[in-house]
Scaffold this motif. Structure first.
Motif, PDB file in Angstrom:
ATOM      1  N   GLU A   1      -9.020 -12.192   5.312  1.00 48.49           N
ATOM      2  CA  GLU A   1      -9.202 -10.870   5.909  1.00 48.49           C
ATOM      3  C   GLU A   1      -9.213  -9.737   4.906  1.00 48.49           C
ATOM      4  O   GLU A   1      -9.865  -8.736   5.119  1.00 48.49           O
ATOM      5  N   SER A   2      -8.464  -9.887   3.816  1.00 55.39           N
ATOM      6  CA  SER A   2      -8.319  -8.725   2.946  1.00 55.39           C
ATOM      7  C   SER A   2      -8.007  -9.115   1.512  1.00 55.39           C
ATOM      8  O   SER A   2      -7.604 -10.229   1.228  1.00 55.39           O
ATOM      9  N   VAL A   3      -8.236  -8.155   0.645  1.00 52.84           N
ATOM     10  CA  VAL A   3      -7.805  -8.219  -0.744  1.00 52.84           C
ATOM     11  C   VAL A   3      -6.872  -7.034  -0.915  1.00 52.84           C
ATOM     12  O   VAL A   3      -7.204  -5.918  -0.524  1.00 52.84           O
ATOM     13  N   LYS A   4      -5.695  -7.274  -1.479  1.00 55.07           N
ATOM     14  CA  LYS A   4      -4.677  -6.219  -1.513  1.00 55.07           C
ATOM     15  C   LYS A   4      -4.038  -6.148  -2.891  1.00 55.07           C
ATOM     16  O   LYS A   4      -3.788  -7.179  -3.523  1.00 55.07           O
ATOM     17  N   ALA A   5      -3.804  -4.944  -3.352  1.00 57.46           N
ATOM     18  CA  ALA A   5      -3.076  -4.724  -4.606  1.00 57.46           C
ATOM     19  C   ALA A   5      -2.051  -3.620  -4.382  1.00 57.46           C
ATOM     20  O   ALA A   5      -2.297  -2.670  -3.634  1.00 57.46           O
ATOM     21  N   ASN A   6      -0.897  -3.751  -5.022  1.00 60.58           N
ATOM     22  CA  ASN A   6       0.165  -2.751  -4.918  1.00 60.58           C
ATOM     23  C   ASN A   6       0.546  -2.273  -6.311  1.00 60.58           C
ATOM     24  O   ASN A   6       0.407  -3.005  -7.289  1.00 60.58           O
ATOM     25  N   THR A   7       1.065  -1.054  -6.369  1.00 60.05           N
ATOM     26  CA  THR A   7       1.503  -0.521  -7.648  1.00 60.05           C
ATOM     27  C   THR A   7       2.685  -1.318  -8.193  1.00 60.05           C
ATOM     28  O   THR A   7       3.460  -1.905  -7.437  1.00 60.05           O
ATOM     29  N   LYS A   8       2.792  -1.347  -9.506  1.00 59.27           N
ATOM     30  CA  LYS A   8       3.966  -1.965 -10.124  1.00 59.27           C
ATOM     31  C   LYS A   8       5.160  -1.051  -9.897  1.00 59.27           C
ATOM     32  O   LYS A   8       5.035   0.167  -9.875  1.00 59.27           O
ATOM     33  N   GLU A   9       6.311  -1.650  -9.757  1.00 58.88           N
ATOM     34  CA  GLU A   9       7.542  -0.884  -9.595  1.00 58.88           C
ATOM     35  C   GLU A   9       8.521  -1.301 -10.679  1.00 58.88           C
ATOM     36  O   GLU A   9       8.283  -2.266 -11.417  1.00 58.88           O
ATOM     37  N   LYS A  10       9.621  -0.561 -10.759  1.00 58.27           N
ATOM     38  CA  LYS A  10      10.632  -0.814 -11.791  1.00 58.27           C
ATOM     39  C   LYS A  10      11.137  -2.258 -11.743  1.00 58.27           C
ATOM     40  O   LYS A  10      11.225  -2.938 -12.752  1.00 58.27           O
ATOM     41  N   ASP A  11      11.505  -2.692 -10.525  1.00 60.15           N
ATOM     42  CA  ASP A  11      12.011  -4.055 -10.358  1.00 60.15           C
ATOM     43  C   ASP A  11      10.853  -4.976  -9.953  1.00 60.15           C
ATOM     44  O   ASP A  11      10.051  -4.625  -9.094  1.00 60.15           O
ATOM     45  N   PRO A  12      10.780  -6.142 -10.560  1.00 58.11           N
ATOM     46  CA  PRO A  12       9.698  -7.071 -10.204  1.00 58.11           C
ATOM     47  C   PRO A  12       9.813  -7.538  -8.763  1.00 58.11           C
ATOM     48  O   PRO A  12      10.910  -7.642  -8.211  1.00 58.11           O
ATOM     49  N   LYS A  13       8.654  -7.800  -8.155  1.00 58.98           N
ATOM     50  CA  LYS A  13       8.600  -8.300  -6.778  1.00 58.98           C
ATOM     51  C   LYS A  13       8.024  -9.706  -6.790  1.00 58.98           C
ATOM     52  O   LYS A  13       7.351 -10.110  -7.738  1.00 58.98           O
ATOM     53  N   GLU A  14       8.289 -10.419  -5.717  1.00 62.60           N
ATOM     54  CA  GLU A  14       7.684 -11.735  -5.571  1.00 62.60           C
ATOM     55  C   GLU A  14       6.175 -11.576  -5.418  1.00 62.60           C
ATOM     56  O   GLU A  14       5.691 -10.564  -4.906  1.00 62.60           O
ATOM     57  N   LEU A  15       5.444 -12.599  -5.851  1.00 64.65           N
ATOM     58  CA  LEU A  15       4.000 -12.595  -5.645  1.00 64.65           C
ATOM     59  C   LEU A  15       3.693 -12.585  -4.152  1.00 64.65           C
ATOM     60  O   LEU A  15       4.406 -13.201  -3.359  1.00 64.65           O
ATOM     61  N   GLU A  16       2.634 -11.905  -3.795  1.00 63.97           N
ATOM     62  CA  GLU A  16       2.186 -11.934  -2.409  1.00 63.97           C
ATOM     63  C   GLU A  16       1.198 -13.085  -2.265  1.00 63.97           C
ATOM     64  O   GLU A  16       0.278 -13.235  -3.064  1.00 63.97           O
ATOM     65  N   ALA A  17       1.381 -13.896  -1.257  1.00 63.34           N
ATOM     66  CA  ALA A  17       0.537 -15.074  -1.064  1.00 63.34           C
ATOM     67  C   ALA A  17      -0.848 -14.686  -0.559  1.00 63.34           C
ATOM     68  O   ALA A  17      -1.010 -13.696   0.156  1.00 63.34           O
ATOM     69  N   ASP A  18      -1.842 -15.477  -0.945  1.00 64.42           N
ATOM     70  CA  ASP A  18      -3.190 -15.341  -0.408  1.00 64.42           C
ATOM     71  C   ASP A  18      -3.210 -16.010   0.958  1.00 64.42           C
ATOM     72  O   ASP A  18      -2.733 -17.144   1.117  1.00 64.42           O
TER      73      ASP A  18
END
Length: 195
Positions: free
Chosen positions: A132-149
């Motif tokens: 349905e979509s392609v999504k990107a988020n800004t980097k933040e100070k603390d690392p986040k888990e990868l978002e699954a496809d």
């Protein structure tokens, strides 16, 4: 059936006459993707009550012929995504989607386990995936888990052993070998550690 984990999935790209032209296995190997979850829906066939002689005479509730599959994969390789969605990467490195993009049919074999540790396999012989979509988020100070496809699929029946089949399940090496033949038309020996 209670299931524990989602170890791997094998996807076969189907060409002419539903013959497998290429396969991909996603099993957590570094930089080759890792399975997160899979959900298969559509088994709940709405029963139809047939009336006769002023009574409810017969209930028709026969077989599933199409199923919906939702699957999430971490770090899905571009090669797999392109193949599953019908995108072709050009010499310039760009994979386009457009009016002539047609997703191929695929076969799918998923592996989980039952609570006793026995390998459980689910096979779907013919379907198509979309996203349905392609999504990107800004980097933040603390690392986040990868978002699954997220892949969404619609699977339909295919003739196997003279019958229209849309879904199969089985346990152990014997079921794995049968699925490999039915879905991918290949013989397989059970890998070490398979139960």
């Amino acid at each position: 059936m209670s299931l524990v984990g989602f170890k791997q999935v094998k996807i076969g790209i189907l060409g002419e006459d539903d013959k497998v032209t290429k396969t991909f296995t996603i099993n957590g190997e570094t930089n080759k993707g890792a399975t997160v979850d899979i959900e298969i829906n559509g088994f709940d066939i709405e029963p139809i009550t047939q009336y006769g002689s002023d009574v409810a005479y017969y209930v028709l509730s026969q077989g599933a012929t199409e199923l919906d599959v939702n699957m999430s994969v971490l770090d899905l390789p571009d090669e797999v995504l392109n193949a599953v969605l019908g995108q072709v990467e050009g010499e310039d490195g760009i994979s386009w989607s457009g009016e002539n993009t047609i997703a191929p049919y695929v076969a799918l074999l998923a592996q989980s386990q039952d609570p006793q540790g026995n390998d459980v396999y689910f096979g779907l012989p013919k379907g198509k995936f979309s996203t349905e979509s392609v999504k990107a988020n800004t980097k933040e100070k603390d690392p986040k888990e990868l978002e699954a496809d997220a892949l969404k699929g619609k699977f339909v029946t295919k003739q196997i052993d003279g019958e229209a089949r849309v879904f199969g399940k089985g346990k152990g090496a014997k079921a794995l070998a049968a699925f490999e033949t039915a879905l991918f038309k290949t013989a397989v020996t059970s890998p070490k550690g398979q139960k």
